[in-house]
Scaffold this motif. Structure first.
Motif, PDB file in Angstrom:
ATOM      1  N   LEU A   1       0.544  -1.268  -0.066  1.00  0.00           N
ATOM      2  CA  LEU A   1       0.338   0.481   0.249  1.00  0.00           C
ATOM      3  C   LEU A   1       0.754   1.233   0.301  1.00  0.00           C
ATOM      4  CD1 LEU A   1      -2.674  -1.247   2.875  1.00  0.00           C
ATOM      5  CD2 LEU A   1      -3.066  -1.508   0.414  1.00  0.00           C
ATOM      6  N   SER A   2       0.633   2.292  -0.061  1.00  0.00           N
ATOM      7  CA  SER A   2       1.424   3.324  -0.920  1.00  0.00           C
ATOM      8  C   SER A   2       0.325   5.060  -0.611  1.00  0.00           C
ATOM      9  CB  SER A   2       2.234   3.928  -2.270  1.00  0.00           C
ATOM     10  OG  SER A   2       2.361   5.090  -2.425  1.00  0.00           O
ATOM     11  N   TYR A   3       0.079   5.007   0.660  1.00  0.00           N
ATOM     12  CA  TYR A   3      -0.248   6.503   1.491  1.00  0.00           C
ATOM     13  C   TYR A   3       0.352   7.665   1.750  1.00  0.00           C
ATOM     14  CZ  TYR A   3       0.325   3.452   5.244  1.00  0.00           C
ATOM     15  OH  TYR A   3       0.696   2.997   5.870  1.00  0.00           O
ATOM     16  N   GLU A   4       0.141   9.062   1.835  1.00  0.00           N
ATOM     17  CA  GLU A   4       0.152   9.927   2.183  1.00  0.00           C
ATOM     18  C   GLU A   4       0.125  10.486   4.065  1.00  0.00           C
ATOM     19  OE1 GLU A   4       1.033  14.403   1.081  1.00  0.00           O
ATOM     20  OE2 GLU A   4       2.397  12.554  -0.038  1.00  0.00           O
ATOM     21  N   ILE A   5       0.804  10.526   4.891  1.00  0.00           N
ATOM     22  CA  ILE A   5       0.168  11.032   6.034  1.00  0.00           C
ATOM     23  C   ILE A   5       0.980  11.919   6.128  1.00  0.00           C
ATOM     24  CG2 ILE A   5      -0.057  10.794   8.387  1.00  0.00           C
ATOM     25  CD1 ILE A   5      -0.562   7.840   7.589  1.00  0.00           C
ATOM     26  N   ASP A   6       0.377  13.162   6.848  1.00  0.00           N
ATOM     27  CA  ASP A   6       0.734  14.536   6.894  1.00  0.00           C
ATOM     28  C   ASP A   6       1.954  14.827   6.243  1.00  0.00           C
ATOM     29  OD1 ASP A   6      -1.386  15.523   8.866  1.00  0.00           O
ATOM     30  OD2 ASP A   6      -0.141  15.024  10.458  1.00  0.00           O
ATOM     31  N   GLY A   7       1.681  14.577   4.715  1.00  0.00           N
ATOM     32  CA  GLY A   7       3.101  14.931   4.170  1.00  0.00           C
ATOM     33  C   GLY A   7       3.958  13.799   4.094  1.00  0.00           C
ATOM     34  N   ARG A   8       4.015  12.853   4.978  1.00  0.00           N
ATOM     35  CA  ARG A   8       5.220  11.964   4.517  1.00  0.00           C
ATOM     36  C   ARG A   8       4.682  10.653   3.739  1.00  0.00           C
ATOM     37  NH1 ARG A   8       8.039  11.564  10.019  1.00  0.00           N
ATOM     38  NH2 ARG A   8       9.566  10.294   9.184  1.00  0.00           N
ATOM     39  N   GLY A   9       5.285   9.942   2.683  1.00  0.00           N
ATOM     40  CA  GLY A   9       4.430   9.043   2.103  1.00  0.00           C
ATOM     41  C   GLY A   9       5.164   8.059   3.159  1.00  0.00           C
TER      42      GLY A   9
ATOM     43  N   LEU B   1       6.460  -1.395   6.983  1.00  0.00           N
ATOM     44  CA  LEU B   1       6.596  -0.287   6.509  1.00  0.00           C
ATOM     45  C   LEU B   1       7.975   0.485   6.515  1.00  0.00           C
ATOM     46  CD1 LEU B   1       4.425   1.324   9.400  1.00  0.00           C
ATOM     47  CD2 LEU B   1       4.012   0.730   7.599  1.00  0.00           C
ATOM     48  N   ARG B   2       8.030   1.415   5.310  1.00  0.00           N
ATOM     49  CA  ARG B   2       9.129   2.418   5.582  1.00  0.00           C
ATOM     50  C   ARG B   2       7.967   3.820   5.440  1.00  0.00           C
ATOM     51  NH1 ARG B   2      13.630   2.568   2.672  1.00  0.00           N
ATOM     52  NH2 ARG B   2      13.843   4.711   1.425  1.00  0.00           N
ATOM     53  N   VAL B   3       9.186   4.988   5.927  1.00  0.00           N
ATOM     54  CA  VAL B   3       8.464   5.987   5.946  1.00  0.00           C
ATOM     55  C   VAL B   3       8.907   7.390   5.564  1.00  0.00           C
ATOM     56  CG1 VAL B   3       7.470   7.849   7.509  1.00  0.00           C
ATOM     57  CG2 VAL B   3       6.966   5.416   8.203  1.00  0.00           C
ATOM     58  N   GLU B   4       9.064   8.312   4.287  1.00  0.00           N
ATOM     59  CA  GLU B   4       9.657   8.972   4.251  1.00  0.00           C
ATOM     60  C   GLU B   4       9.956   9.753   5.101  1.00  0.00           C
ATOM     61  OE1 GLU B   4       7.521  10.291   0.048  1.00  0.00           O
ATOM     62  OE2 GLU B   4       7.223   8.429  -0.800  1.00  0.00           O
ATOM     63  N   PRO B   5      10.971  10.745   4.470  1.00  0.00           N
ATOM     64  CA  PRO B   5      11.708  11.526   5.483  1.00  0.00           C
ATOM     65  C   PRO B   5      10.656  13.101   5.595  1.00  0.00           C
ATOM     66  CG  PRO B   5      12.970  11.111   4.013  1.00  0.00           C
ATOM     67  CD  PRO B   5      11.663  10.238   3.347  1.00  0.00           C
ATOM     68  N   GLY B   6      10.715  13.232   6.387  1.00  0.00           N
ATOM     69  CA  GLY B   6       9.537  14.914   6.922  1.00  0.00           C
ATOM     70  C   GLY B   6      10.046  15.303   8.172  1.00  0.00           C
ATOM     71  N   GLU B   7       9.236  16.528   8.526  1.00  0.00           N
ATOM     72  CA  GLU B   7       9.382  17.330   9.586  1.00  0.00           C
ATOM     73  C   GLU B   7       7.996  16.680  10.947  1.00  0.00           C
ATOM     74  OE1 GLU B   7       9.786  21.543   7.813  1.00  0.00           O
ATOM     75  OE2 GLU B   7      11.729  21.005   6.803  1.00  0.00           O
ATOM     76  N   THR B   8       7.768  16.116  10.558  1.00  0.00           N
ATOM     77  CA  THR B   8       6.319  15.797  11.140  1.00  0.00           C
ATOM     78  C   THR B   8       6.621  14.705  11.948  1.00  0.00           C
ATOM     79  OG1 THR B   8       4.744  17.879   9.871  1.00  0.00           O
ATOM     80  CG2 THR B   8       3.638  15.888  10.650  1.00  0.00           C
TER      81      THR B   8
ATOM     82  N   LYS C   1      15.041  12.669   8.957  1.00  0.00           N
ATOM     83  CA  LYS C   1      15.753  13.277   7.194  1.00  0.00           C
ATOM     84  C   LYS C   1      15.933  11.859   6.071  1.00  0.00           C
ATOM     85  CE  LYS C   1      18.233  17.457   9.032  1.00  0.00           C
ATOM     86  NZ  LYS C   1      19.143  18.141   9.070  1.00  0.00           N
ATOM     87  N   GLU C   2      15.914  10.964   6.650  1.00  0.00           N
ATOM     88  CA  GLU C   2      16.098   9.800   5.941  1.00  0.00           C
ATOM     89  C   GLU C   2      14.957   9.047   6.197  1.00  0.00           C
ATOM     90  OE1 GLU C   2      19.844   8.060   7.238  1.00  0.00           O
ATOM     91  OE2 GLU C   2      20.480   8.948   6.442  1.00  0.00           O
ATOM     92  N   ALA C   3      14.868   7.735   5.524  1.00  0.00           N
ATOM     93  CA  ALA C   3      13.441   7.333   4.702  1.00  0.00           C
ATOM     94  C   ALA C   3      14.066   5.829   6.809  1.00  0.00           C
ATOM     95  CB  ALA C   3      13.587   6.397   4.336  1.00  0.00           C
ATOM     96  N   GLN C   4      12.311   5.796   7.162  1.00  0.00           N
ATOM     97  CA  GLN C   4      12.847   5.022   8.267  1.00  0.00           C
ATOM     98  C   GLN C   4      11.625   3.487   8.103  1.00  0.00           C
ATOM     99  OE1 GLN C   4      11.613   8.354  10.931  1.00  0.00           O
ATOM    100  NE2 GLN C   4      12.853   7.819  12.328  1.00  0.00           N
ATOM    101  N   GLU C   5      12.281   2.196   8.715  1.00  0.00           N
ATOM    102  CA  GLU C   5      11.929   1.578   7.989  1.00  0.00           C
ATOM    103  C   GLU C   5      11.167   0.688   9.513  1.00  0.00           C
ATOM    104  OE1 GLU C   5      13.384  -1.424   5.283  1.00  0.00           O
ATOM    105  OE2 GLU C   5      12.777   0.488   3.289  1.00  0.00           O
ATOM    106  N   TYR C   6      10.602  -0.289   9.996  1.00  0.00           N
ATOM    107  CA  TYR C   6       9.795  -0.645  10.809  1.00  0.00           C
ATOM    108  C   TYR C   6       9.499  -2.183  10.149  1.00  0.00           C
ATOM    109  CZ  TYR C   6       9.833   3.610  12.511  1.00  0.00           C
ATOM    110  OH  TYR C   6      10.100   5.115  13.135  1.00  0.00           O
ATOM    111  N   TRP C   7       9.297  -3.206  11.097  1.00  0.00           N
ATOM    112  CA  TRP C   7       8.320  -4.435  10.870  1.00  0.00           C
ATOM    113  C   TRP C   7       7.353  -4.578  12.877  1.00  0.00           C
ATOM    114  CZ3 TRP C   7       9.726  -9.874  11.843  1.00  0.00           C
ATOM    115  CH2 TRP C   7       9.143 -10.760  11.189  1.00  0.00           C
TER     116      TRP C   7
END
Length: 629
Positions: A14-22, A42-49, A122-128
């Motif tokens: 699944l691909s989605y965006e929450i508060d500007g973070r993919g 999960l892989r969460v794109e970088p973001g300031e939020t 500032k970098e992507a983060q991943e979780y299981w």
């Protein structure tokens, strides 16, 4: 903001965006512990939020004993949180247990929810993430054991590795093969392509929409949620192959190929399909436009998909029997995926078309606030008769006294349920090129349609000599042969309502038989234009013609009776006297007594066994003598 989803073999990302973070999410189920554990990579794109993900909450209204625990298995750390467990080994109560493996600390908040804090980065983060629950303490112990044994396993691959299509696995590797049956009519023939109803996938092929790629391949959607790519639509139709391209869409009733990509109108969105690895199957189902007003009603379809002159897309929503705030609206969607209401007031508009200058046509069906089936040439901001579409107050609430008149009304005997329209551009379609076609879902018929696009648009419609296998609703002209292809599904026509689906082709064969090309209203009657010279002697015999007219009443009732124009309020039709008739080459001028504005004018003619028929007109304005012949 839902971006879409990727297919990778049997996996879905699944691909989605929450508060500007993919976010990329690969959901799955792990059964290695002897019971199902729901997992999320999960892989969460970088973001300031910073984001807070809630994984579970205390079931019901039970008091809860919450625990959080951290541990490690080799170098693989984990965090476990439990909510809802009362600590009683014999009766633990209903509980939810969640774990984060390889990073991320879980917490239980004051509301009893298990949460994961995803910090700004500032970098992507991943979780299981793993989730389980129930009433059995053994499940909780089993989850703890699973976590301690994870040293023997690796983290699942990143979701980012599954966003390019599978390299070695097709979901539907086998194509289906059928053939076609050529018609022998002249000057137009109806060819029928066999639909593979009996297929190894168990797919129910209720064909719902069609469009073409530039190379002549067709894309056809089905009401059950498939898209099929069809090869072999050549002159002989000896070998036609069907390849499943996509599945799982929500009742698609519109399709367009735009810039080489298949775009599909579903009940909940417009989906753009991408074949990322070129293997003939869609790998990314992009949510191009997510409908913000999806009704729960069974009848709340989104109909058709038409491309405008400036790259925008149009579709139309059901109006009656829905709980939608935008019910009955034509929606305009920009190339960027932003949607606006273009016009309102439709009931069950199963079909659209586009004028050459980019205005939507809409076919609607008899019902409450719709006296008879009709086709409207719409304008931005227009209102077309159904009140729930503008105030959601139900068919009994009325807020205005008028509506924009259609270009053509049609009685039930002529079209009981409208389909879509097509402006035919390619000259290879013969005399009917440079004209409109109209379809009937109710009858399984195709019609010629003429529109006088003056200050007050009005038109004429006549049946073409074909009976399609199903109720047709979508049609497109093919780029490779100039023929018109139609699809549809079981409608109202004939015993049983026709086949479950159909794919049929109308092509020009030439020949000397005359075909009616166009029709229009004059100040003193009507004019019919044929594809060749009319017998001038037969044309002057007024016994070969008859005419009648009637009005409809616009009320909350389902449909309308026919009402006299001469005696307003009386049910019935008025005979119209034919004064004279004459032919000038291919044009036939039929003079009628006392031309007036009227909802329906029906003119029948019989000049020869192959030159006969009925033309229906809607007269919204009688032309001045200088405008007529």
């Amino acid at each position: 903001n839902h971006r879409g989803h990727y297919l990778h073999g049997e996996d879905i990302v699944l691909s989605y965006e929450i508060d500007g973070r993919g976010v990329l999410e690969h959901p799955s189920v792990d059964r290695s512990a002897g019971f199902p554990v729901i997992t999320h990579r999960l892989r969460v794109e970088p973001g300031e939020t910073a984001l807070v993900l809630a994984l579970a909450e205390t079931p019901g209204e039970r008091s809860s004993f919450d625990e959080t625990r951290a541990g490690s298995s080799g170098g693989l750390g984990w965090s476990l949180a439990v909510t809802g467990w009362n600590g009683n080994g014999e009766d633990p109560g209903s509980y939810a247990a969640c774990a984060s493996v390889g990073g991320g600390a879980l917490e239980v908040d004051d509301a009893g929810r298990v949460t994961l804090m995803i910090p700004a980065a500032k970098e992507a983060q991943e979780y299981w993430l793993l989730r389980a629950g129930g009433r059995d303490k053994g499940t909780l112990d089993g989850l703890r054991l699973l976590l301690t044994n994870l040293a023997e396993r690796q983290l699942p691959p990143s979701p980012a590795t599954k966003t390019h299509g599978s390299d070695d696995q097709l979901r539907w590797g086998n194509t289906l093969t059928t053939s076609g049956r050529l018609g022998d009519q002249s000057p137009y023939a109806l060819d029928t392509i066999e639909v593979p109803f009996d297929n190894e996938y168990g797919a129910w092929l209720r064909t719902s929409a069609i469009d073409f790629f530039d190379d002549g391949r067709a894309a056809v959607s089905t009401l059950g949620g498939d898209v099929w790519i069809i090869h072999g639509l050549d002159e002989g139709l000896e070998k036609v192959t069907w390849s499943r391209y996509a599945a799982g869409l929500f009742e698609p009733l519109g399709l367009a190929v735009v810039d080489g990509k298949v775009m599909v109108t579903c009940r909940d969105r417009i989906t753009r399909l991408h074949d990322l690895n070129g293997d003939g199957e869609a790998d990314f189902y992009e949510s191009f436009y997510s409908d913000i007003d999806v009704s729960t009603s069974f009848h709340a379809f989104n109909f058709d998909l038409q491309e405008g002159a400036n790259g925008e897309l149009f579709f139309v929503k059901s109006g009656q029997y829905t709980d939608s705030d935008m019910g009955g609206a034509v929606m305009r969607v920009t190339p960027e995926g932003e949607a606006f209401i273009y016009c309102t007031g439709f009931r069950t508009p199963n079909g659209m078309g586009m004028s050459p200058d980019g205005r939507p046509l809409v076919g609607d069906n008899q019902g409450n606030w719709i006296p008879a089936s009709k086709v409207s040439l719409t304008r931005e901001g227009g209102f077309y008769g159904v009140f729930p579409a503008i105030n959601n107050g139900g068919p009994g609430e009325k807020t205005r006294e008028d509506f924009d008149q259609p270009v053509i009304w049609m009685p039930q005997r002529f079209d009981s349920s409208c389909g879509g329209q097509l402006w035919v551009e390619d000259a290879r379609f013969g005399p009917l090129s440079g004209r409109y076609l109209h379809t009937s879902f109710g009858k399984g018929w195709m019609y010629g349609l003429a529109i006088e696009d003056g200050e007050v648009p009005q038109g004429a419609v006549w049946k073409l000599p074909f009976q399609f296998d199903a109720g047709i609703q979508r049609l497109r002209q093919a780029p490779h042969d100039g023929a018109v292809y139609a699809v549809g599904l079981s409608g109202w026509q004939g015993p049983g309502g026709g086949e479950d689906g159909c794919l049929e082709r109308v092509r020009w064969t030439g020949g000397k038989n005359l075909v009616l090309k166009s029709a229009r209203v004059l100040h003193d009657g009507v004019e019919l234009e044929f594809s060749g010279v009319i017998d001038a002697v037969a044309a002057t015999d007024i016994t070969r013609y008859s005419a009648k007219r009637w009005n409809y009443q616009w009320t909350r009732n389902y449909g309308s009776a026919h009402y006299s124009l001469a005696e307003p309020g009386r049910k019935g039709e008025d005979e119209v006297k034919v004064l004279s008739a004459s032919a000038d080459g291919a044009r036939l001028h039929i003079r009628l007594e006392n031309m007036q504005t009227v909802n329906q004018l029906a003119v029948e003619y019989s000049l020869a066994p192959s030159v006969e028929g009925e033309v229906l007109f809607t007269v919204n304005a009688v032309p001045t003598p200088s405008a007529g012949r």
